[in-house]
Design an enzyme around this catalytic site. Structure first.
Site, PDB file in Angstrom:
ATOM      1  N   SER A 146      29.976  46.319  54.092  1.00 22.33           N
ATOM      2  CA  SER A 146      30.117  44.982  54.674  1.00 22.33           C
ATOM      3  C   SER A 146      30.375  45.175  56.168  1.00 22.33           C
ATOM      4  CB  SER A 146      31.315  44.285  54.016  1.00 22.33           C
ATOM      5  OG  SER A 146      31.797  43.228  54.810  1.00 22.33           O
ATOM      6  N   TYR A 159      40.072  43.202  51.106  1.00 23.33           N
ATOM      7  CA  TYR A 159      38.612  43.315  51.160  1.00 23.33           C
ATOM      8  C   TYR A 159      38.207  44.309  52.257  1.00 23.33           C
ATOM      9  CZ  TYR A 159      33.702  41.877  51.219  1.00 23.33           C
ATOM     10  OH  TYR A 159      32.315  41.869  51.146  1.00 23.33           O
TER      11      TYR A 159
HETATM   12  P1  NDP Z   1      28.725  37.299  44.127  1.00 23.57           P
HETATM   13  O1  NDP Z   1      30.110  36.823  43.886  1.00 23.57           O
HETATM   14  O2  NDP Z   1      27.642  36.305  44.345  1.00 23.57           O
HETATM   15  O3  NDP Z   1      28.282  38.272  42.905  1.00 23.57           O
HETATM   16  C1  NDP Z   1      29.140  39.270  42.483  1.00 23.57           C
HETATM   17  C2  NDP Z   1      28.486  40.101  41.406  1.00 23.57           C
HETATM   18  O4  NDP Z   1      29.401  41.157  41.038  1.00 23.57           O
HETATM   19  C3  NDP Z   1      28.179  39.318  40.146  1.00 23.57           C
HETATM   20  O5  NDP Z   1      26.945  39.762  39.613  1.00 23.57           O
HETATM   21  C4  NDP Z   1      29.326  39.689  39.211  1.00 23.57           C
HETATM   22  O6  NDP Z   1      28.931  39.696  37.859  1.00 23.57           O
HETATM   23  C5  NDP Z   1      29.610  41.125  39.640  1.00 23.57           C
HETATM   24  N1  NDP Z   1      30.983  41.517  39.328  1.00 23.57           N
HETATM   25  C6  NDP Z   1      32.131  41.085  39.920  1.00 23.57           C
HETATM   26  N2  NDP Z   1      33.200  41.674  39.357  1.00 23.57           N
HETATM   27  C7  NDP Z   1      32.733  42.507  38.394  1.00 23.57           C
HETATM   28  C8  NDP Z   1      33.338  43.385  37.445  1.00 23.57           C
HETATM   29  N3  NDP Z   1      34.670  43.546  37.395  1.00 23.57           N
HETATM   30  N4  NDP Z   1      32.541  44.080  36.613  1.00 23.57           N
HETATM   31  C9  NDP Z   1      31.198  43.921  36.651  1.00 23.57           C
HETATM   32  N5  NDP Z   1      30.562  43.114  37.518  1.00 23.57           N
HETATM   33  C10 NDP Z   1      31.318  42.409  38.368  1.00 23.57           C
HETATM   34  O7  NDP Z   1      28.849  38.308  45.363  1.00 23.57           O
HETATM   35  P2  NDP Z   1      27.831  38.653  46.547  1.00 23.57           P
HETATM   36  O8  NDP Z   1      26.460  38.713  46.031  1.00 23.57           O
HETATM   37  O9  NDP Z   1      28.142  37.832  47.710  1.00 23.57           O
HETATM   38  O10 NDP Z   1      28.322  40.143  46.917  1.00 23.57           O
HETATM   39  C11 NDP Z   1      27.705  41.296  46.372  1.00 23.57           C
HETATM   40  C12 NDP Z   1      28.186  42.507  47.172  1.00 23.57           C
HETATM   41  O11 NDP Z   1      27.809  42.365  48.535  1.00 23.57           O
HETATM   42  C13 NDP Z   1      29.696  42.685  47.144  1.00 23.57           C
HETATM   43  O12 NDP Z   1      30.019  44.067  47.131  1.00 23.57           O
HETATM   44  C14 NDP Z   1      30.113  42.063  48.477  1.00 23.57           C
HETATM   45  O13 NDP Z   1      31.331  42.580  48.934  1.00 23.57           O
HETATM   46  C15 NDP Z   1      28.952  42.493  49.354  1.00 23.57           C
HETATM   47  N6  NDP Z   1      28.774  41.704  50.566  1.00 23.57           N
HETATM   48  C16 NDP Z   1      28.473  40.365  50.480  1.00 23.57           C
HETATM   49  C17 NDP Z   1      28.265  39.662  51.667  1.00 23.57           C
HETATM   50  C18 NDP Z   1      27.872  38.228  51.677  1.00 23.57           C
HETATM   51  O14 NDP Z   1      27.697  37.693  52.774  1.00 23.57           O
HETATM   52  N7  NDP Z   1      27.720  37.576  50.545  1.00 23.57           N
HETATM   53  C19 NDP Z   1      28.421  40.307  52.970  1.00 23.57           C
HETATM   54  C20 NDP Z   1      28.744  41.698  52.917  1.00 23.57           C
HETATM   55  C21 NDP Z   1      28.916  42.353  51.732  1.00 23.57           C
HETATM   56  P3  NDP Z   1      29.339  38.532  36.793  1.00 23.57           P
HETATM   57  O15 NDP Z   1      28.040  37.932  36.416  1.00 23.57           O
HETATM   58  O16 NDP Z   1      29.960  39.266  35.677  1.00 23.57           O
HETATM   59  O17 NDP Z   1      30.268  37.591  37.482  1.00 23.57           O
END
Ligand code: NDP
Length: 255
Positions: A146, A159
């Site tokens: 990130s 975070y």
């Molecule tokens: P979302 O909240 O949209 O999606 C998160 C995903 O992670 C879901 O598929 C969820 O699955 C899964 N997940 C969360 N916790 C667990 C767990 N304990 N076990 C298994 N699966 C899990 O997040 P984003 O798409 O925004 O973020 C994705 C990645 O990108 C993250 O690492 C985030 O930090 C990073 N990121 C995002 C940015 C942004 O602008 N959005 C910017 C920079 C980095 P489930 O279906 O089970 O909920």
């Protein structure tokens, strides 16, 4: 030149790919011909996302479910997956969680949840696959960082600590695994509109801040992450390991 970026028929596991960035990354890999395994906490949701992606792209898509914060659950799901489909060529450690509160009020349980979901998870999942990748002598691991891998912001201390950790985890894994033909890199997105940051993109002040703070003067589009991902997952990056590539419209280059 085309062969350099060719990922056709590679097996790719993308954690947290039922929705958000992970889903867009998985779609990008599938559109380039990879056999993608979608993942989330619930099997039903992962299967539904897999059906949708297969129908929309014509690609071969599988689904798996496990909690990335539980090392035993990770192993219990990964071992049969490997038995069924083989050792993935590509692992994208993307699953993540955000919790916001001022530092003085931060609940230690929330600290633990963020560190476990964003940082320990990448260790657990990579560790479940890296011995077999090492034995094979090849593998591509991309950890999703990130802008907070480099820069902090108020109210999101765990975070930022977790994503800073992901950057150094990447370097450490590169140090250990490059000798086995495994490249480990970090892909660090700027701001993209997903469920995780809904509170931000629904806030007019935050939107104005993004436009001012980002040299590109806008949010990212999820498809804009795919080119860098393909590079990091293909032969084009075979001598690149331990790097952190920011896809952030220039945000981390300026004050
Ligand atoms: P979302 O909240 O949209 O999606 C998160 C995903 O992670 C879901 O598929 C969820 O699955 C899964 N997940 C969360 N916790 C667990 C767990 N304990 N076990 C298994 N699966 C899990 O997040 P984003 O798409 O925004 O973020 C994705 C990645 O990108 C993250 O690492 C985030 O930090 C990073 N990121 C995002 C940015 C942004 O602008 N959005 C910017 C920079 C980095 P489930 O279906 O089970 O909920």
């Amino acid at each position: 030149m085309k062969e350099l970026f060719d990922i056709r028929d590679r097996l790719a596991l993308v954690t947290g790919s039922t929705r958000g960035l992970g889903n867009a990354l998985a779609r990008g890999l599938a559109e380039q011909g990879a056999h993608v395994v979608l993942h989330g906490r619930r099997q039903e949701a992962a299967e539904e996302a897999a059906r949708k992606l297969a129908a929309e792209t014509g690609a071969s898509v599988d689904a798996v479910a496990f909690d990335v914060t539980d090392p035993e659950a990770v192993k219990a799901a990964i071992d049969p997956l490997v038995e069924r489909l083989g050792v993935p060529d590509i692992l994208v450690n993307n699953a993540g969680l955000q919790k916001r509160a001022p530092f003085n009020d931060f609940d230690p349980a929330d600290w633990d949840a963020v560190i476990a979901t964003n940082l320990s998870s990448a260790f657990y999942v990579a560790k479940a696959l890296s011995p077999a990748m090492s034995e094979r002598g090849s593998g591509k691991i991309v950890n999703i960082g990130s802008v907070q891998s480099k820069l902090a912001r108020e109210t999101i201390v765990p975070y930022a600590a977790s994503k800073g950790g992901v950057a150094l985890l990447t370097q450490g894994m590169a140090a250990d695994l490059a000798r086995y033909g495994i490249q480990v890199n970090c892909l660090s997105p700027g701001y993209f509109q997903t469920d995780m940051n809904q509170a931000l993109w629904q806030d007019a002040d935050f939107n104005a801040w993004i436009e001012k703070r980002t040299p590109a003067q806008r949010w990212g589009q999820v498809e804009e992450l795919v080119g860098t991902l393909i590079y990091l997952c293909s032969g084009a990056s075979n001598f690149v390991s331990g790097q952190n590539v920011f896809v952030d419209g220039g945000m981390t280059s300026v004050v």
